[in-house]
Write a protein that holds these residues in place. Structure first.
Motif, PDB file in Angstrom:
ATOM      1  N   ARG A 125      14.968 -12.360   3.609  1.00 55.60           N
ATOM      2  CA  ARG A 125      16.212 -12.261   3.702  1.00 55.60           C
ATOM      3  C   ARG A 125      16.690 -13.590   3.424  1.00 55.60           C
ATOM      4  O   ARG A 125      17.883 -14.065   2.544  1.00 55.60           O
ATOM      5  CB  ARG A 125      16.909 -10.857   4.310  1.00 55.60           C
ATOM      6  CG  ARG A 125      18.455 -10.286   4.483  1.00 55.60           C
ATOM      7  CD  ARG A 125      18.705  -9.646   5.328  1.00 55.60           C
ATOM      8  NE  ARG A 125      17.807  -8.994   5.396  1.00 55.60           N
ATOM      9  CZ  ARG A 125      17.206  -7.798   5.711  1.00 55.60           C
ATOM     10  NH1 ARG A 125      16.636  -8.269   6.888  1.00 55.60           N
ATOM     11  NH2 ARG A 125      16.860  -7.067   5.711  1.00 55.60           N
ATOM     12  N   ARG A 126      16.115 -14.433   4.250  1.00 57.98           N
ATOM     13  CA  ARG A 126      17.048 -15.629   4.444  1.00 57.98           C
ATOM     14  C   ARG A 126      16.847 -16.068   3.170  1.00 57.98           C
ATOM     15  O   ARG A 126      17.563 -16.696   2.286  1.00 57.98           O
ATOM     16  CB  ARG A 126      16.254 -16.638   5.570  1.00 57.98           C
ATOM     17  CG  ARG A 126      16.735 -18.139   5.764  1.00 57.98           C
ATOM     18  CD  ARG A 126      15.999 -18.323   6.808  1.00 57.98           C
ATOM     19  NE  ARG A 126      14.932 -18.445   6.507  1.00 57.98           N
ATOM     20  CZ  ARG A 126      13.353 -18.468   7.687  1.00 57.98           C
ATOM     21  NH1 ARG A 126      14.004 -18.247   9.078  1.00 57.98           N
ATOM     22  NH2 ARG A 126      12.237 -18.207   7.572  1.00 57.98           N
TER      23      ARG A 126
ATOM     24  N   SER B  47       0.916  -1.348   0.116  1.00 59.01           N
ATOM     25  CA  SER B  47       0.420   0.116  -0.556  1.00 59.01           C
ATOM     26  C   SER B  47       0.824   1.211   0.124  1.00 59.01           C
ATOM     27  O   SER B  47       0.133   2.095  -0.277  1.00 59.01           O
ATOM     28  CB  SER B  47      -1.438  -0.228   0.963  1.00 59.01           C
ATOM     29  OG  SER B  47       0.126  -0.150   2.676  1.00 59.01           O
ATOM     30  N   GLU B  48       1.972   1.495   0.374  1.00 55.76           N
ATOM     31  CA  GLU B  48       2.955   2.536   0.194  1.00 55.76           C
ATOM     32  C   GLU B  48       4.037   2.148  -0.844  1.00 55.76           C
ATOM     33  O   GLU B  48       5.051   2.679  -0.899  1.00 55.76           O
ATOM     34  CB  GLU B  48       4.163   1.854   1.440  1.00 55.76           C
ATOM     35  CG  GLU B  48       3.197   2.329   2.712  1.00 55.76           C
ATOM     36  CD  GLU B  48       2.651   3.872   3.065  1.00 55.76           C
ATOM     37  OE1 GLU B  48       2.732   4.423   2.785  1.00 55.76           O
ATOM     38  OE2 GLU B  48       1.332   3.857   3.785  1.00 55.76           O
ATOM     39  N   GLU B  49       3.867   0.997  -1.720  1.00 55.56           N
ATOM     40  CA  GLU B  49       4.344   1.242  -3.063  1.00 55.56           C
ATOM     41  C   GLU B  49       6.096   1.136  -2.442  1.00 55.56           C
ATOM     42  O   GLU B  49       6.739   1.184  -3.490  1.00 55.56           O
ATOM     43  CB  GLU B  49       4.721   2.535  -3.850  1.00 55.56           C
ATOM     44  CG  GLU B  49       3.061   2.901  -4.188  1.00 55.56           C
ATOM     45  CD  GLU B  49       2.740   3.515  -5.463  1.00 55.56           C
ATOM     46  OE1 GLU B  49       3.351   4.549  -5.142  1.00 55.56           O
ATOM     47  OE2 GLU B  49       1.949   3.765  -5.987  1.00 55.56           O
ATOM     48  N   GLN B  50       5.872   0.024  -1.018  1.00 56.81           N
ATOM     49  CA  GLN B  50       7.485  -0.046  -1.116  1.00 56.81           C
ATOM     50  C   GLN B  50       7.446  -1.559  -0.900  1.00 56.81           C
ATOM     51  O   GLN B  50       6.808  -2.641  -0.551  1.00 56.81           O
ATOM     52  CB  GLN B  50       7.810   0.487   0.106  1.00 56.81           C
ATOM     53  CG  GLN B  50       7.501   2.293  -0.046  1.00 56.81           C
ATOM     54  CD  GLN B  50       8.438   2.786   1.331  1.00 56.81           C
ATOM     55  OE1 GLN B  50       8.435   1.878   2.564  1.00 56.81           O
ATOM     56  NE2 GLN B  50       8.674   4.119   1.121  1.00 56.81           N
ATOM     57  N   THR B  51       8.797  -2.535  -0.898  1.00 58.57           N
ATOM     58  CA  THR B  51       9.096  -3.415  -0.614  1.00 58.57           C
ATOM     59  C   THR B  51       9.208  -3.799   0.920  1.00 58.57           C
ATOM     60  O   THR B  51       9.365  -2.465   1.663  1.00 58.57           O
ATOM     61  CB  THR B  51      10.809  -4.229  -0.874  1.00 58.57           C
ATOM     62  OG1 THR B  51      11.425  -3.158  -0.582  1.00 58.57           O
ATOM     63  CG2 THR B  51      10.550  -3.905  -2.887  1.00 58.57           C
ATOM     64  N   ILE B  52       9.343  -4.486   1.347  1.00 55.92           N
ATOM     65  CA  ILE B  52       9.285  -5.445   3.145  1.00 55.92           C
ATOM     66  C   ILE B  52      10.878  -4.553   3.464  1.00 55.92           C
ATOM     67  O   ILE B  52      10.822  -3.911   5.065  1.00 55.92           O
ATOM     68  CB  ILE B  52       9.192  -6.782   2.939  1.00 55.92           C
ATOM     69  CG1 ILE B  52       8.875  -6.992   4.617  1.00 55.92           C
ATOM     70  CG2 ILE B  52      10.751  -7.677   2.788  1.00 55.92           C
ATOM     71  CD1 ILE B  52       7.700  -6.240   5.719  1.00 55.92           C
ATOM     72  N   PHE B  53      11.978  -4.712   2.613  1.00 59.04           N
ATOM     73  CA  PHE B  53      13.223  -4.252   2.693  1.00 59.04           C
ATOM     74  C   PHE B  53      13.176  -2.857   2.897  1.00 59.04           C
ATOM     75  O   PHE B  53      14.121  -2.547   3.682  1.00 59.04           O
ATOM     76  CB  PHE B  53      14.202  -4.832   1.665  1.00 59.04           C
ATOM     77  CG  PHE B  53      14.187  -6.148   1.629  1.00 59.04           C
ATOM     78  CD1 PHE B  53      14.772  -6.802   2.556  1.00 59.04           C
ATOM     79  CD2 PHE B  53      13.965  -6.860   0.973  1.00 59.04           C
ATOM     80  CE1 PHE B  53      14.529  -8.480   2.150  1.00 59.04           C
ATOM     81  CE2 PHE B  53      13.987  -8.096   0.619  1.00 59.04           C
ATOM     82  CZ  PHE B  53      14.210  -8.818   1.073  1.00 59.04           C
TER      83      PHE B  53
ATOM     84  N   SER C  81      11.721  -5.752  10.422  1.00 55.30           N
ATOM     85  CA  SER C  81      10.632  -6.947  10.553  1.00 55.30           C
ATOM     86  C   SER C  81      11.255  -8.439  10.057  1.00 55.30           C
ATOM     87  O   SER C  81      12.098  -9.179   9.523  1.00 55.30           O
ATOM     88  CB  SER C  81       9.454  -6.494   9.682  1.00 55.30           C
ATOM     89  OG  SER C  81       9.717  -6.322   8.304  1.00 55.30           O
ATOM     90  N   ARG C  82      10.029  -9.685  10.661  1.00 55.45           N
ATOM     91  CA  ARG C  82      10.230 -10.341  10.602  1.00 55.45           C
ATOM     92  C   ARG C  82      10.007 -10.979   9.106  1.00 55.45           C
ATOM     93  O   ARG C  82      10.554 -11.732   8.996  1.00 55.45           O
ATOM     94  CB  ARG C  82       8.853 -10.761  11.620  1.00 55.45           C
ATOM     95  CG  ARG C  82       9.279 -11.408  13.050  1.00 55.45           C
ATOM     96  CD  ARG C  82       8.102 -11.832  13.577  1.00 55.45           C
ATOM     97  NE  ARG C  82       6.908 -11.176  13.419  1.00 55.45           N
ATOM     98  CZ  ARG C  82       5.458 -12.349  13.909  1.00 55.45           C
ATOM     99  NH1 ARG C  82       5.133 -13.172  14.553  1.00 55.45           N
ATOM    100  NH2 ARG C  82       4.155 -11.311  13.688  1.00 55.45           N
TER     101      ARG C  82
END
Length: 355
Positions: A337-338, A318-324, A330-331
């Protein structure tokens, strides 16, 4: 679904194809052999040929003395001649055609985290310095939406109008390009259905020679068994199956397994399961543990460490971002990343095996 028997080109025996050596593509079509003996007999009948390595004339007697390279039949008088030539061919094939590790992300059930996995794995690989292309094979176009990018041309233009990859890709992040999708893919599906030949491998035909600039190509597939997904599977080398930790998603995995068998048997395209990825894993629920145990019972070491339930993963698009970008500590970021590190190791092993 009944499995069609084939007729041996030498002895006319009806048999079920189980091994690659039983199939040979020739200039006159496809030939089938029920046994190694029949294949050897067929090879021996061709008379004298010239060794592709040392130019010696000889009469082929064994199956290993014949190989197919770049669609042409070549011959080797001995294993000493065959090994260096075939090894060199395979190295060139990896460099020229197979350089990018092509991975389809598919589960025929919706809501298992396919797009989330594709976007974040692609972003993680790009951050690690690898050149990544994401191909959106879902008409919903969620890859572009998640990354906040879009383009005037899509996968439709590649398939139907034969547009080049360079015309259609959009740069989403450093090292990360996407071939977007939108509702025009519905028309592409109709176009594929009307083709008399090659409808399952058109994507491979269009893009195989255009993906050398990338280290990884990820294909985000829609939740269906469509011609578009069949094209994705015949273009890909490997498959990652995200599986939500619930009963219905386990049923979806069985459907994917049936599809893979058909791809290997009918279309004669080898695609392997790289990993089964449990998603929406919640250690507080027994169903999550039971789902992972069930998956390991079927797929053993193919089951990857799970991606845990994480609100940040839901919020990031919703923020047009990746989790990184959105929540790097965050988990969700830790789990993906793993997975990225694991994929890098698989690519390194793959390239070492062909070096």
């Amino acid at each position: 679904m009944a499995t069609a028997l084939k007729e041996c080109s030498v002895c006319d025996k009806q048999f079920l194809v189980k091994f690659r050596y039983q199939i040979e593509r020739t200039n006159n079509g496809v030939e089938y052999f029920c046994s190694q003996k029949c294949r050897q007999d067929n090879t021996a009948e061709r008379g004298e040929v010239e060794c592709s390595a040392c130019s010696k004339s000889f009469e082929p007697k064994y199956a290993f003395q014949q190989a197919t390279q770049n669609g042409k039949t070549v011959y080797y008088c001995s294993m000493e001649c065959r090994k260096p030539s075939v090894s060199d061919y395979r190295r060139r094939a990896v460099k020229n055609d197979e350089g990018a590790m092509r991975i389809a992300v598919l589960n025929q059930k919706g809501g298992t985290g396919k797009t989330t996995t594709t976007v974040n794995v692609g972003a993680g690989l790009a951050e690690a310095g690898y050149r990544v292309l994401i191909i959106d094979v879902d008409s919903q176009g969620h890859v572009g939406v998640s990354l906040g990018v879009g383009g005037k041309k899509t996968l439709y233009h590649v398939l139907v109008e034969e547009a080049s990859l360079d015309e259609c890709i959009v740069s989403a992040r450093p090292n990360l390009d996407i071939l977007p999708a939108d509702d025009t893919l519905a028309s592409a599906e109709i176009f594929l259905a009307r083709l008399d030949d090659g409808r399952d491998k058109l994507l491979r035909k269009r893009l195989l020679d255009q993906q050398q600039d990338y280290d990884f190509v990820l294909l985000d597939c829609g939740p269906s068994l469509s011609l578009l997904n069949m094209n994705a599977l015949t273009f890909a080398e490997h498959l990652i199956v995200p599986v939500a930790c619930d009963f219905l998603s386990l049923v979806g995995v069985k459907q994917v397994m049936k599809t893979l068998k058909n791809i290997n048997r009918v279309l004669m395209h080898p695609i392997s399961i790289l990993g089964i990825l449990p998603t929406f894993y919640d250690m507080r629920n027994n169903i999550s543990d039971e789902a992972v145990k069930t998956l390991k019972g079927h797929f053993h070491d193919k089951v990857l460490p799970p991606v845990r339930v994480n609100t940040r993963l839901k919020e990031a698009p919703s923020e047009e971002q990746t989790i990184f970008e959105y929540a790097p500590e965050s988990r969700g970021a830790t789990d993906y990343r793993r997975l990225v590190k694991w994929l890098v190791k698989q690519q390194e092993r793959r390239l070492q095996a062909t070096a």
